[in-house]
Design a protein around this motif. Structure first.
Motif, short mmCIF file in Angstrom:
data_model
loop_
_atom_site.label_atom_id
_atom_site.label_comp_id
_atom_site.label_asym_id
_atom_site.label_seq_id
_atom_site.Cartn_x
_atom_site.Cartn_y
_atom_site.Cartn_z
N ASP A 130 0.86 -1.19 0.00
CA ASP A 130 0.00 0.00 0.00
C ASP A 130 0.89 1.23 0.00
O ASP A 130 1.32 1.71 1.05
N ASP A 131 1.18 1.75 -1.15
CA ASP A 131 2.06 2.91 -1.26
C ASP A 131 1.25 4.18 -1.54
O ASP A 131 1.76 5.14 -2.09
N GLY A 132 -0.04 4.18 -1.15
CA GLY A 132 -0.91 5.31 -1.43
C GLY A 132 -0.89 6.36 -0.36
O GLY A 132 -0.07 6.35 0.56
N GLU A 133 -1.85 7.26 -0.46
CA GLU A 133 -1.90 8.40 0.45
C GLU A 133 -2.13 7.99 1.89
O GLU A 133 -1.64 8.63 2.82
N ARG A 134 -2.85 6.90 2.10
CA ARG A 134 -3.17 6.54 3.48
C ARG A 134 -1.97 6.06 4.27
O ARG A 134 -2.02 6.00 5.50
N THR A 135 -0.86 5.72 3.61
CA THR A 135 0.36 5.34 4.33
C THR A 135 1.45 6.40 4.20
O THR A 135 2.59 6.15 4.56
N ALA A 136 1.09 7.60 3.72
CA ALA A 136 2.11 8.65 3.54
C ALA A 136 2.78 9.01 4.85
O ALA A 136 4.01 9.17 4.93
N ARG A 139 5.22 6.28 5.98
CA ARG A 139 6.50 6.33 5.25
C ARG A 139 7.35 7.51 5.74
O ARG A 139 8.57 7.40 5.84
N HIS A 319 -4.90 8.45 9.46
CA HIS A 319 -5.81 7.51 8.79
C HIS A 319 -6.08 6.30 9.69
O HIS A 319 -5.15 5.66 10.19
#
Length: 575
Positions: A130-136, A139, A319
């Motif tokens: 899951d490299d989308g906004e919800r894991t920004a 990261r 999130h």
């Protein structure tokens, strides 16, 4: 040593809320030459510390009277009391703790480390699912951990705090290319056990899809054992001192402390003193929860100071991955103290509100809850013999719902509620007045290192394979559940209902919250309500009159102290 005449001099004022220690502090201050006004302030400071404050804010008249005493200084040299420029009045110990913690945290927040060139590729691999906004934000936390000596990771339940910790530990291990010395800790045994389990689960979820370059880091995580903070720092109860300190520091490259909202000021100072200069410190917790029982609101103060300085050492996770959208909205409304937004969230269906002011309504609610528990006991067939696998499943089923009480004592406290629920269940299942019977839920109230049972652990009474009634608790390693003879258990109590304080660090599918009976109850606060509500993943039921809920929302806890301002100053003016 200063001689202390416990009898005087003079008489001690009898302010209604003073306890014996407060009166002794008054007499001690008088015995070493303090004026009656200074002694009165000292006793009030003792009372304030009992309520979690590290300092007492004096009015101008009292501040002027205290400042003229040779027993009161500005903190530059040891004196019994300290009065700062903002008229915050301290015992010497509390002021020294704040100064030391602020300086140590600021130094770590400003100590940069070189980020490896391969870091972007590592982060991409760790978040490949899951490299989308919800894991920004997750990261960003991994990048911050690679580049600094301090990371404060805050967020509510279900925001992926432990998931992030697993990934940042793997990234740090990959960067070193050698086994890292990682120490995991939490303020309580229960929280430490939860942390270790979550780290193991996170490692297992990632191990199958990371290449051979991660093998050393993965193996390091497989050997980790979480400890209580007292055990990590080797606290000596006889002397009241920590054996791990500046002279005998921890052997650690990384120290992770979970449930950091429970840390008090003295514990934070001890932790920072025992950290090697080059070690990384990762503080994990929810800054909106209830603060520590002892003096200080450390995590809240640290988060607010780092936030004001826009420090990269602070990462907020927003999130929510597990709770329903309506519950997420309800928790957001409670954090903001917004009664209208909470009512709107209730209209979405995940939050129910049940007034209990009328005579008999609480009893009816408790009988309905007992019926719910009884159905669960029947579905789990608690009268039949259990092996560890089946016992673990029964434990999980019973712990999907939990009744939380704001109070421990009183007619609406956990003790009285448990007595009523136990009586109702005992009658329904025909066991008379027996204390131990199949389906009794208990909570451990004293740590037992030998048996691996900790304050806050929940268990259930079930027959074992031989038909003996045992207390079953969560297992360890490959053992799904562990059984103990009731007579061998450490101190414990019935736990169909538990206090909100005891629920910290736990999550349940369905939560009912029994608040205090009156709006003017001193226990009510926004943090108390948020801590209770945020335990729920699927549904939340508030057992309280509207006026009580509104009073809790309108009463954020603000502990008096100077850590936040000291840390802000230290971040602005690094030495």
């Amino acid at each position: 040593m200063i001689p202390f005449d416990f009898r005087g001099p003079g008489t001690t004022p009898h302010e209604p809320e003073w306890r014996d220690l407060d009166r002794l502090i008054f007499r001690w201050t008088r015995s070493i030459g303090g004026t009656p006004e200074l002694a009165r302030c000292a006793a009030r400071l003792s009372l304030a510390e009992r309520r979690g404050h590290t300092a007492l804010i004096l009015d101008p008249e009292a501040a002027s009277a205290c400042r003229s005493s040779p027993l009161v200084g500005d903190g530059a040299a040891p004196t019994p009391f300290v009065l700062d420029d903002d008229d915050r009045f301290y015992f010497w110990r509390g002021h020294a703790d704040e100064v030391a913690v602020a300086a140590a945290l600021a130094a770590r927040a400003q100590a940069a480390a070189a980020v490896p060139n391969a870091a972007p590729d590592w982060i991409a691999a760790l978040f490949a699912d899951d490299d989308g906004e919800r894991t920004a934000a997750q990261r960003a936390a991994v990048r911050a951990a690679l580049g600094q000596r301090l990371l404060v990771l805050t967020g509510g339940p279900g925001t992926g705090k432990t998931t992030t910790v697993v990934r940042l530990l793997l990234a740090l291990g990959r960067a070193q290319q050698a086994p890292l010395a990682i120490r995991l800790a939490a303020p309580t045994g229960k929280a430490a056990q939860r942390l270790q389990q979550a780290i193991a689960q996170g490692r297992e979820a990632l191990s199958g899809r990371l290449d051979d370059g991660w093998q050393t880091a993965l193996e390091t995580l497989s050997r980790l054992e979480a400890q209580t903070l007292h055990r990590l720092l080797d606290f000596d109860p006889r002397s009241g001192r920590w054996r791990r300190n500046r002279e005998q520091p921890l052997a650690a490259d990384v120290v992770v402390v979970d449930e950091a909202s429970m840390l008090d000021l003295a514990q934070m100072r001890a932790l920072l003193a025992a950290l090697p200069a080059q070690a990384r410190l990762v503080l994990v917790g929810d800054a909106d929860q209830l603060a520590s029982i002892a003096a200080g609101a450390v995590l809240t103060d640290v988060v607010q100071a780092l936030d004001a300085a826009a420090a990269p050492a602070l990462v907020r996770l927003e999130h929510v991955f597990r709770a329903t959208p309506a519950l997420t909205a309800a928790n957001r409304a409670i954090r903001a103290g917004d009664a209208e937004a909470l009512a709107a969230a209730a209209n979405e269906g995940a939050v129910e509100r049940h007034p209990i002011g009328a005579a008999g309504t609480l009893r009816s609610a408790l009988l309905a809850w007992a019926e719910r528990l009884s159905r669960c006991l029947d579905e789990c067939a608690v009268q039949t013999r259990h092996d560890p696998v089946r016992a673990a499943a029964t434990l999980r089923a019973l712990q999907r719902q939990q009744l939380l009480c704001a109070l421990r004592e009183s007619a609406q406290g956990a003790t009285a509620v448990n007595a009523m629920l136990q009586s109702a269940l005992a009658q329904r299942h025909g066991v008379g007045d027996r204390l131990w019977f199949p389906g009794r839920i208990v909570m451990i109230t004293r740590n037992d290192e030998a048996h691996g049972l900790y304050n806050g652990d929940l268990g259930v009474a079930l027959p074992d394979a031989q038909g003996r009634l045992m207390g079953w608790f969560e297992g360890r390693g490959d053992v799904p559940a562990r059984a103990f003879l009731p007579t061998l258990l450490p101190a414990h109590e019935t736990a169909y209902a538990i206090t909100i304080h005891k629920s910290q660090g736990s999550e349940y599918d369905d939560v009912a919250v029994l608040l205090a009976p009156a709006p003017d109850s001193p226990i009510l606060s926004r943090q108390l309500l948020y801590t209770a509500a945020s335990r729920a993943k699927r549904s939340l039921s508030l057992w309280a009159d509207e006026a009580v809920i509104v009073a809790a929302l309108a009463r954020p806890v603000a502990r008096s102290g100077g850590l936040q301002s000291k840390l802000r100053d230290a971040l602005r003016n690094p030495s």
